[in-house]
Design an enzyme around this catalytic site. Sequence first.
Site: not given
Length: 255
Positions: A39, A65, A92, A158, A162
Amino acid sequence: MNGKAFEKSTVIVTGAGSGIGRAAAVKFAAEGANVLVADLNAESAKEVVAAIEAAGGTALAVVGDLSDQQTIDRVAEAAVDTFGGIDVLVNNAGVMDRMSALGETDDAEWERVIGVNLTAPFRLTRAVLPHMLAAGRGAIVFTASEAGLRGGAAGAAYTASKHAVVGLVKNLAVMYRGKGIRANAIAPGPTLTGIQVDARSDAHGPTVVGGLISATMGRMATAEEQAAAIAFLASPAAGDINGVVLPVDDGWSAV
């Protein structure tokens, strides 16, 4: 699932400090996995590791990052050095755009979203693949999105990122199915994760998208419901499932 479906397995979960990633990390640990919590936020990552350990599980945090290749390398190396291999990768981590239409998307918004949502999982998967290939097995699960299935669930950046993730999953499945490696994705609909969208109220994109979402979406899912779908796709129970993008969206994709 009965028993410990991931006993002694090593699972990398990115974006594991909060939301779906946190729920997935906790789920895998409860099922017996050694979990690498990756993370950007050090405090959040360490809190998840502490929660897993308090419940009797095993976890390690790697902070950085994922758009930085050095962070990618540290994640893969830490999993192998600490736990001896990599059995499952959960790509994720992701960021939202500002719901901007293409004509109002600047380079900074585009490059950040594509960098985190597409380039980072591409690079981490590339770093992990040699270890899975050497073992002759592995499961990779991506968090795609409802925006990877339709054009009216997010902004241009986005949505493009995706849709590209969906293509990457399908290509991985075809390329490596003969090597014992499976690649699948979930496509979450609206989920209670605390993610905030910094949409401009005067922009064209949010006006269009907002109306479409409110008119067609179902209920809000929990992060734990999304995590359960991720764990299933990574598990032996899904051993013949490969190249699938599974909507977890209360039927939104069926509308």
